[in-house]
Scaffold this active site. Structure first.
Site, PDB file in Angstrom:
ATOM      1  N   GLU A   1      -1.679  -7.860  -1.457  1.00  0.00           N
ATOM      2  CA  GLU A   1      -0.969  -6.928  -2.329  1.00  0.00           C
ATOM      3  C   GLU A   1      -0.697  -7.692  -3.620  1.00  0.00           C
ATOM      4  O   GLU A   1       0.223  -8.500  -3.698  1.00  0.00           O
ATOM      5  CB  GLU A   1       0.362  -6.479  -1.705  1.00  0.00           C
ATOM      6  CG  GLU A   1       1.011  -5.375  -2.527  1.00  0.00           C
ATOM      7  CD  GLU A   1       2.536  -5.394  -2.526  1.00  0.00           C
ATOM      8  OE1 GLU A   1       3.115  -4.408  -2.978  1.00  0.00           O
ATOM      9  OE2 GLU A   1       3.154  -6.391  -2.103  1.00  0.00           O
TER      10      GLU A   1
ATOM     11  N   ASP B   1       2.042  -9.326   1.815  1.00  0.00           N
ATOM     12  CA  ASP B   1       3.049  -8.678   0.973  1.00  0.00           C
ATOM     13  C   ASP B   1       3.376  -9.536  -0.255  1.00  0.00           C
ATOM     14  O   ASP B   1       3.528 -10.751  -0.144  1.00  0.00           O
ATOM     15  CB  ASP B   1       4.326  -8.462   1.798  1.00  0.00           C
ATOM     16  CG  ASP B   1       5.368  -7.657   1.043  1.00  0.00           C
ATOM     17  OD1 ASP B   1       5.109  -6.467   0.805  1.00  0.00           O
ATOM     18  OD2 ASP B   1       6.421  -8.217   0.688  1.00  0.00           O
TER      19      ASP B   1
HETATM   20  C1  NOJ Z   1       6.053  -4.781  -1.281  1.00  0.00           C
HETATM   21  C2  NOJ Z   1       6.186  -3.771  -0.194  1.00  0.00           C
HETATM   22  O1  NOJ Z   1       5.094  -2.904  -0.222  1.00  0.00           O
HETATM   23  C3  NOJ Z   1       7.508  -3.080  -0.414  1.00  0.00           C
HETATM   24  O2  NOJ Z   1       7.658  -1.965   0.425  1.00  0.00           O
HETATM   25  C4  NOJ Z   1       8.604  -4.078  -0.198  1.00  0.00           C
HETATM   26  O3  NOJ Z   1       9.853  -3.467  -0.474  1.00  0.00           O
HETATM   27  C5  NOJ Z   1       8.427  -5.278  -1.115  1.00  0.00           C
HETATM   28  N1  NOJ Z   1       7.081  -5.768  -1.147  1.00  0.00           N
HETATM   29  C6  NOJ Z   1       9.313  -6.396  -0.667  1.00  0.00           C
HETATM   30  O4  NOJ Z   1       8.826  -6.910   0.550  1.00  0.00           O
END
Ligand code: NOJ
Length: 551
Positions: free
Chosen positions: A268, A214
């Site tokens: 990500e 993440d």
């Molecule tokens: C990216 C995640 O996909 C999202 O859903 C989340 O709110 C943020 N990162 C913070 O963790």
């Protein structure tokens, strides 16, 4: 790149079709209106029949759920709302038994304000070792009443929240790039690094086949915490994509590769600059990363071709497979996006509430499915897109849960609209999402019109979205040229995308306003699958894609 001892070039993630489960909204086993692991376990045969290679779980850890699980209070425990650790282990075994790999979400940039580390830091007070695991700073101004700098939270509002001292007086501030309940960790501190290596080992040892990382580019901050102009951020950016973040992934890569069957690292990485993005995919770093340029691209042939070419070009030098993704739990569903006048998307341009033509959006979504499943590399499917679900934009304010909605005081409707519980069967809500006798309604209201979109209703309809996905995924698995490997563009008129994969496969997607006969793009062919169930031969209608076996 040569094939390494670990079989790098044959690695499963290079070609996989990966299904994203958002656990709160997939299936509810215990009837409390929130999805859980029991619900997932009961639906594993559905996923096997769909034909996916792996499942990525959005966070299932213990969490106060201030950001739907992306605020983790214990990285080694399952949240009671979802089940138990034993159940997660059982789920991993059962999925493996069906040939499905499991990817879990790891959230390293921040934890929950209820994590024991943060609670200890609050108690321990300024200058403590406990506070050095986070970003605590005194405020500016005579009484420290102003935040340490002007950084803004990605969810809106200031990125700092003030704490109280143990004696109740106003104290230091702490940094949170997301919600206040998500304090950012200090990755300069070796204890943070060691902890996450241990968390990775914990899950890899329990059979997790990979992790989705993440906010992968945000971990490391400039320790000076400089103010900057958000409209024209400096390079290097004070907290996005700092060089030091690569050290973290090199360590993780060594760990992932140390398993007899290497574990996948999936990043990500939201970065507009393709070269910086590719830097994360060097052979000793992350294996693959989401391709948000493709997700954000408008439904226009030239723009798509440019993104596809750039994606392939950027991945080639680092030897990493490309990924293709149309939707996820953070963005409006693509059936809705593709039915709007402006079909582009970016995080600052969500267009929630813009008029949309769902019939057109669905038609394009079907074509986009055949396009993306034919592209080289791996592909992600967000739960419910295989049912053709649309974004739910009129959720009553009092039912909304996304912190993005609250932190922007409703200016940004946030992400609840793509997180509505799935419809499985029957004629009325909860549509089999919760079992008979459930004690609560689904946590977000489902659409009545979804009675025609349930998995059950679509399973026996050969022209349904679900049937399209099932057939496409089956063909994708059985066709040697698909997944990882080269692609070759075919000559085609404006508005038409046509390319081959391997010796006998071609895809033609007609994004022009008029009919186009695929025979003009290539030699003899047999139709394997069309996004328009009525199409059998001749002129391919607009917004239609077709898979061909070529002679
Ligand atoms: C990216 C995640 O996909 C999202 O859903 C989340 O709110 C943020 N990162 C913070 O963790």
């Amino acid at each position: 790149m040569s094939d390494s001892g670990s079989g790098e070039l044959r690695a499963w993630w290079r070609s996989a079709a990966i299904y994203q489960i958002y656990p709160r909204s997939f299936a509810d086993g215990d009837g409390d209106g929130v999805g859980d692991l029991a619900g997932v376990r009961a639906r594993l045969p559905y996923l096997a029949e769909l034909g996916v290679d792996a499942v990525w779980f959005s966070p299932w850890y213990a969490s106060p759920q201030a950001d739907a699980g992306y605020d983790v209070s214990d990285y080694r425990a399952i949240d009671p709302v979802f089940g138990t650790l034993a159940e997660a282990e059982q789920l991993i075994r059962e999925a493996h038994g069906l040939g499905i790999r499991i990817i879990i979400d790891v959230v390293p940039n921040h934890c929950s304000d209820q994590h024991p580390w943060f609670r200890e830091a609050i108690e321990a007070g300024p200058s403590s070792a406990a506070r050095d695991l986070f970003w605590f700073r005194p405020g500016r101004g005579p009484g420290g009443e102003l935040p340490p700098n002007g950084w803004q939270s990605i969810f809106g509002g200031p990125a700092w929240t003030r704490t109280n001292n143990p004696d109740g007086t106003p104290g230091e501030w702490y940094l949170h790039l997301f919600a206040a309940e998500q304090p950012d960790l200090n990755w300069e501190n070796p204890k943070v690094r060691e902890e996450f290596e241990d968390v990775l080992r914990f899950w890899f040892d329990r059979g997790a086949d990979g992790v989705r990382i993440d906010s992968a580019a945000l971990l490391v901050k400039d320790g000076e915490l400089p103010d900057f102009d958000e409209a024209e951020p400096p390079v290097p950016h004070p907290y996005t994509d700092r060089d030091e973040v690569h050290e973290v992934y090199r360590t993780w890569r060594a760990l992932a590769d140390s398993y007899p069957e290497p574990r996948a690292l999936i990043g990500e990485v939201w970065l507009p600059d393709a070269q910086r993005f590719a830097a994360y995919l060097r052979p000793d770093e992350i294996h693959t990363a989401f391709n948000f340029a493709f997700l954000g691209c408008p439904w226009e042939a030239d723009a798509l071709r440019e993104v596809i070419d750039e994606t392939v070009a950027v991945h080639a030098p680092v030897g990493a497979p490309a990924t293709w993704v149309l939707s996820n739990h953070d963005v409006p569903r693509h059936v809705t996006r593709y039915g709007r006048a402006d079909t582009s998307f970016n995080l600052d341009h969500r267009q929630l509430g813009a008029p949309t033509d769902l019939a057109l959006g669905t038609r394009r979504a079907r074509a986009a499915t055949l396009l993306s499943l034919a592209l080289p590399g791996s592909v992600y499917i967000y739960q419910g897109e295989e049912l053709g679900l649309e974004e739910i934009e009129d959720i009553p304010d009092e039912l909304r849960q996304d912190p993005m909605f609250f932190r922007t005081h409703g200016a940004n409707l946030g992400r609840d609209g793509c997180r509505v519980p799935l419809p499985w069967e029957g004629d009325e809500s909860p549509f089999g999402f919760s079992p008979p006798g459930a004690t609560s309604e689904p946590w977000l209201p489902q659409r009545e019109s979804w009675r025609t979109l349930t998995a059950q209703a679509q399973a026996t309809d050969p022209s349904s979205m679900l049937s399209l996905y099932r057939r496409a995924l089956k063909i994708r698995r059985e066709t040697p040229g698909l997944g990882d490997g080269p692609m070759r563009w075919l000559a085609a008129p404006d508005g038409v995308l046509a390319f081959t994969r391997g010796d006998r496969f071609a895809v033609v997607a007609n994004l022009s306003g008029k009919g186009f006969d695929p025979a003009e793009a290539g030699a003899d062919h047999r139709i394997l699958l069309s996004s328009d169930p009525a199409y059998t031969a001749g002129e391919l209608p607009p917004d239609t894609a077709v898979w061909l076996e070529t002679a």
